[in-house]
Design a protein around this motif. Structure first.
Motif, PDB file in Angstrom:
ATOM      1  N   ASP A 267      21.907   1.458 -13.823  1.00 16.23           N
ATOM      2  CA  ASP A 267      23.361   1.587 -13.681  1.00 16.23           C
ATOM      3  C   ASP A 267      23.886   0.735 -12.526  1.00 16.23           C
ATOM      4  O   ASP A 267      25.025   0.251 -12.561  1.00 16.23           O
ATOM      5  CB  ASP A 267      23.750   3.058 -13.458  1.00 16.23           C
ATOM      6  N   LYS A 268      23.071   0.577 -11.504  1.00 18.73           N
ATOM      7  CA  LYS A 268      23.472  -0.256 -10.368  1.00 18.73           C
ATOM      8  C   LYS A 268      23.294  -1.738 -10.661  1.00 18.73           C
ATOM      9  O   LYS A 268      24.125  -2.562 -10.278  1.00 18.73           O
ATOM     10  CB  LYS A 268      22.646   0.121  -9.124  1.00 18.73           C
ATOM     11  N   ALA A 269      22.196  -2.073 -11.342  1.00 18.38           N
ATOM     12  CA  ALA A 269      21.874  -3.489 -11.548  1.00 18.38           C
ATOM     13  C   ALA A 269      22.648  -4.107 -12.708  1.00 18.38           C
ATOM     14  O   ALA A 269      23.147  -5.230 -12.601  1.00 18.38           O
ATOM     15  CB  ALA A 269      20.367  -3.642 -11.778  1.00 18.38           C
TER      16      ALA A 269
ATOM     17  N   GLN B 250      18.819  -6.634 -22.162  1.00 13.05           N
ATOM     18  CA  GLN B 250      17.989  -5.485 -22.527  1.00 13.05           C
ATOM     19  C   GLN B 250      16.561  -5.650 -22.002  1.00 13.05           C
ATOM     20  O   GLN B 250      15.940  -4.693 -21.546  1.00 13.05           O
ATOM     21  CB  GLN B 250      17.992  -5.271 -24.057  1.00 13.05           C
ATOM     22  N   ARG B 251      16.074  -6.879 -22.025  1.00 13.49           N
ATOM     23  CA  ARG B 251      14.706  -7.112 -21.537  1.00 13.49           C
ATOM     24  C   ARG B 251      14.657  -7.057 -20.006  1.00 13.49           C
ATOM     25  O   ARG B 251      13.658  -6.620 -19.428  1.00 13.49           O
ATOM     26  CB  ARG B 251      14.194  -8.447 -22.056  1.00 13.49           C
ATOM     27  N   GLN B 252      15.740  -7.480 -19.374  1.00 14.97           N
ATOM     28  CA  GLN B 252      15.793  -7.343 -17.915  1.00 14.97           C
ATOM     29  C   GLN B 252      15.835  -5.875 -17.504  1.00 14.97           C
ATOM     30  O   GLN B 252      15.238  -5.489 -16.495  1.00 14.97           O
ATOM     31  CB  GLN B 252      17.019  -8.087 -17.377  1.00 14.97           C
ATOM     32  N   ALA B 253      16.523  -5.040 -18.300  1.00 19.50           N
ATOM     33  CA  ALA B 253      16.533  -3.602 -18.021  1.00 19.50           C
ATOM     34  C   ALA B 253      15.128  -3.028 -18.108  1.00 19.50           C
ATOM     35  O   ALA B 253      14.719  -2.204 -17.278  1.00 19.50           O
ATOM     36  CB  ALA B 253      17.466  -2.887 -19.002  1.00 19.50           C
ATOM     37  N   ALA B 254      14.380  -3.479 -19.105  1.00 18.68           N
ATOM     38  CA  ALA B 254      13.002  -3.001 -19.260  1.00 18.68           C
ATOM     39  C   ALA B 254      12.144  -3.427 -18.078  1.00 18.68           C
ATOM     40  O   ALA B 254      11.337  -2.636 -17.555  1.00 18.68           O
ATOM     41  CB  ALA B 254      12.414  -3.526 -20.568  1.00 18.68           C
ATOM     42  N   ILE B 255      12.312  -4.672 -17.641  1.00 18.60           N
ATOM     43  CA  ILE B 255      11.530  -5.166 -16.503  1.00 18.60           C
ATOM     44  C   ILE B 255      11.905  -4.420 -15.220  1.00 18.60           C
ATOM     45  O   ILE B 255      11.046  -4.114 -14.383  1.00 18.60           O
ATOM     46  CB  ILE B 255      11.714  -6.691 -16.346  1.00 18.60           C
TER      47      ILE B 255
END
Length: 491
Positions: free
Chosen positions: A345-347, A382-387
Motif C-alpha cells: 500500500d505504501k510502495a 503486479q510482479r513488482q508487488a510480488a518481489i
C-alpha cells in the motif's frame, strides 16, 4: 472483573452461540497422541495428512491424568471462525490487522487480586512439584519428543526493562521443572533479548501464558519489519478489541504475565545452556510442524527452568494446537497478509486489492495477491508487488498473482486462473539462491546442489496469472444474470 473484559472464556461463550463452531465432549481421551489424533479427523485441516477437514473448535473435558483440567484445540482452525471471533469479515482480516498495527493500544497493569490467572499458585519449591502433572500438554503424535506447549505466549523484556515483547515458540516438557524451548535464529525479539542476557551471563525471566483470547495470539505472530524491535505485539490485541490487555507482576520472577490467561508458567531461560530436545525419547523427531512434516529434534534447545505455575481456580483450560493444522494458518498467515498489505500500500498504492496466505503454504510459504490494473502503465507492477513481498518476508516461497474477478479464497478459482490465463514459458519468474523457512524439507543441498548451498536456502517462484492489460477484453468470464432474490428458491 467485568464480564465484558475479553478472555478465552468470553470467546468460548460467544462461539457456543454460533451453530457448528464449538463442540465439547466428556468421553475420556489420552493427551498422549490420542487427543490430536481425534481432532485430526474432526477439525484440523491445514497441511495435516488426509483424511482431515475444517470443523469446530473442540473442548475435551475428560483428559486422562488431569481430572481438573480441560483441553481446548482448534479455536482458530477456521478463517471464517476467526472472523466471527474478531467480529469482522473473514475476507478482509488482513486489512483489520494492518489497521490495528497502525493504531496500537498499550497494555495496563492490574493487581494480583484482579488477575484470574493467579488464583492458584504452585511454586517449584513445593513438595511434589511437577509441571508435567500440572500442565496437560499433549503430544501430537506417538513420535514426538515429549508433551509440547504449542500455544504458549512467551513474555519477556531486555535486561534494562526498556523493551518487552511476546512470541510463540515450541516448548517440550523435559522433566519436573525443565522446559526445552526452540528459539528460531533471527527475527524473534525474545531471542534478541535472550542473547543480551547471555552476554551478561544472567538468566532471563519470562512468563509463558496459556489459554488466551485469540486476538492476543494472532496479534503476537507479527514479525519485523511490520513490528520492529521495541514494538510489543500485545498493543495489536488492544487495538483489535479496543481494550487494553491486562498484565500482572509475576509471583516468583521479575516479569509480567497476561492477567486473564488460563495458566501462567513463570520461568527463567538459563544463559549459555542447551539440551537435546528429544532427550527422553531419542526418536529424532520434535513435533509436527506447519509444512506437514515432523520437525527434526534440535540437538541444542534452550534450557528453561520453571519457578512457578499459576492458574485459574475452576477447571483451567489448556489450549493447544496441531502444528500443521488450519489453526497455524490463521495465526501465521493473517498477520503476514497484513504485513504484505502494509508494504505494498505504501510502495504501489491501490494496485493490490487483497492478499491471502492459504493453508497449502501453512500460512507462511505461499501468498495469493489480487491485482488491480487501471491502464497499460500498470502492466508489470503486479510482479513488482510480488518481489516486494518476497524481499520483505523471507519465509514466502511462492506468490500467485490473479485479477480482481478471481476469488482468492477459492483455490479452484485460483488454479482455474493458472489453467486459462497463464503460460509457463512467460508467466513464471524463478529467483534462485534466496533464504526461506528452515522447516521446508526440500531446502537441502542434496535436493538442488546448484542453488541450495546451505540448508534453509530456496528458489522463490512468482506465477503471474493476471491478464495483460491490452488483452483483458479477451478474458471476460461468462456473464450470468444477476438475481437479487435467489435465496427464495431455497425456502
Amino acid at each position: 472483573m467485568s464480564d465484558e473484559l475479553y478472555d478465552l472464556r468470553k470467546v468460548i461463550d460467544e462461539l457456543k452461540e454460533l451453530p457448528g463452531q464449538f463442540h465439547e465432549t466428556d468421553i475420556p481421551v489420552d493427551p498422549n497422541a490420542e487427543l490430536s489424533g481425534v481432532y485430526r479427523y474432526i477439525g484440523a485441516g491445514g497441511t495435516v495428512e488426509r483424511p482431515t477437514t475444517e470443523g469446530p473448535a473442540m473442548m475435551f473435558n475428560n483428559v486422562k491424568g488431569f481430572p481438573d483440567t480441560r483441553v481446548l484445540i482448534g479455536t482458530m482452525a477456521s478463517r471464517k471462525r476467526v472472523g466471527k471471533i474478531l467480529h469482522h469479515d473473514y475476507k478482509t482480516l488482513g486489512r483489520l490487522l494492518k489497521d490495528s498495527v497502525e493504531n496500537p493500544i498499550k497494555p495496563v497493569k492490574v493487581s494480583h487480586q484482579e488477575a484470574p490467572a493467579q488464583e492458584v499458585v504452585h511454586l517449584s519449591t513445593d513438595k511434589d512439584f511437577d509441571i508435567r502433572k500440572l500442565i496437560a500438554a499433549p503430544t501430537n503424535t506417538e513420535y514426538d519428543a515429549g508433551p509440547y506447549i504449542t500455544m504458549g505466549l512467551v513474555f519477556g523484556s531486555d535486561p534494562d526493562k526498556t523493551m518487552s515483547d511476546v512470541t510463540i515458540h515450541r516448548m517440550v516438557l523435559e522433566d519436573k521443572d525443565t522446559i526445552g524451548m526452540y528459539i528460531m535464529p533471527g527475527g524473534r525479539h525474545i531471542g534478541h533479548f535472550q542473547k543480551q542476557f547471555e552476554k551478561i551471563n544472567k538468566p532471563m525471566p519470562i512468563t509463558i501464558n496459556i489459554g488466551l483470547d485469540p486476538a492476543i495470539t494472532i496479534g503476537a505472530t507479527f514479525e519485523p519489519p511490520t513490528t520492529p524491535l521495541g514494538y510489543n505485539e500485545l498493543w495489536i490485541a488492544g487495538a483489535l478489541r479496543n481494550q487494553a490487555v491486562q498484565l500482572v507482576d509475576g509471583v516468583s520472577v521479575n516479569e509480567m504475565g497476561i492477567a486473564r490467561s488460563e495458566y501462567i508458567i513463570e520461568a527463567e531461560i538459563m544463559p549459555n545452556q542447551t539440551m537435546q530436545e528429544d532427550i527422553n525419547t531419542n526418536t529424532g523427531k520434535a513435533m509436527p510442524e506447519f509444512p506437514g512434516y515432523d520437525g527434526d529434534a534440535n540437538p541444542a534447545v534452550n534450557v528453561v527452568k520453571v519457578k512457578a505455575v499459576t492458574h485459574r481456580k475452576n477447571n483451567p483450560i489448556m489450549q493447544t494446537t496441531i502444528g500443521p493444522s488450519e489453526e497455524h494458518v490463521s495465526m501465521a498467515g493473517i498477520p503476514t497478509e497484513a504485513s504484505i498489505l502494509e508494504l505494498v500500500d505504501k510502495a504501489i498504492p491501490g494496485k493490490v486489492v487483497n492478499v491471502y496466505n492459504p493453508p497449502a503454504g501453512g500460512g507462511k510459504l505461499m501468498t495469493i495477491m489480487q491485482i488491480h490494473k487501471d491502464n497499460e502503465a500498470d502492466e508489470g507492477l503486479q510482479r513488482q508487488a510480488a518481489i516486494l513481498a518476497l524481499s520483505a518476508f523471507k519465509e514466502l516461497k511462492t506468490v500467485i498473482l490473479v485479477d480482481e474477478d478471481v476469488d482468492i479464497f477459492d483455490m479452484n478459482d485460483v488454479i482455474w486462473t493458472l489453467n486459462t490465463r497463464f503460460q509457463g514459458d512467460k508467466d513464471i519468474m524463478v529467483l534462485p539462491g534466496m533464504r526461506n523457512h528452515p522447516l521446508d524439507p526440500s531446502e537441502l543441498p542434496e535436493y538442488d546442489p546448484k542453488s541450495i548451498r546451505f540448508r534453509g536456502m530456496s528458489s522463490k517462484t512468482i506465477l503471474d496469472g493476471t491478464v495483460p492489460f491490452d488483452m483483458k477484453d479477451h478474458f471476460v468470464r461468462a456473464q450470468f444474470k444477476k438475481v437479487k432474490d435467489w435465496q427464495k428458491y431455497l425456502k
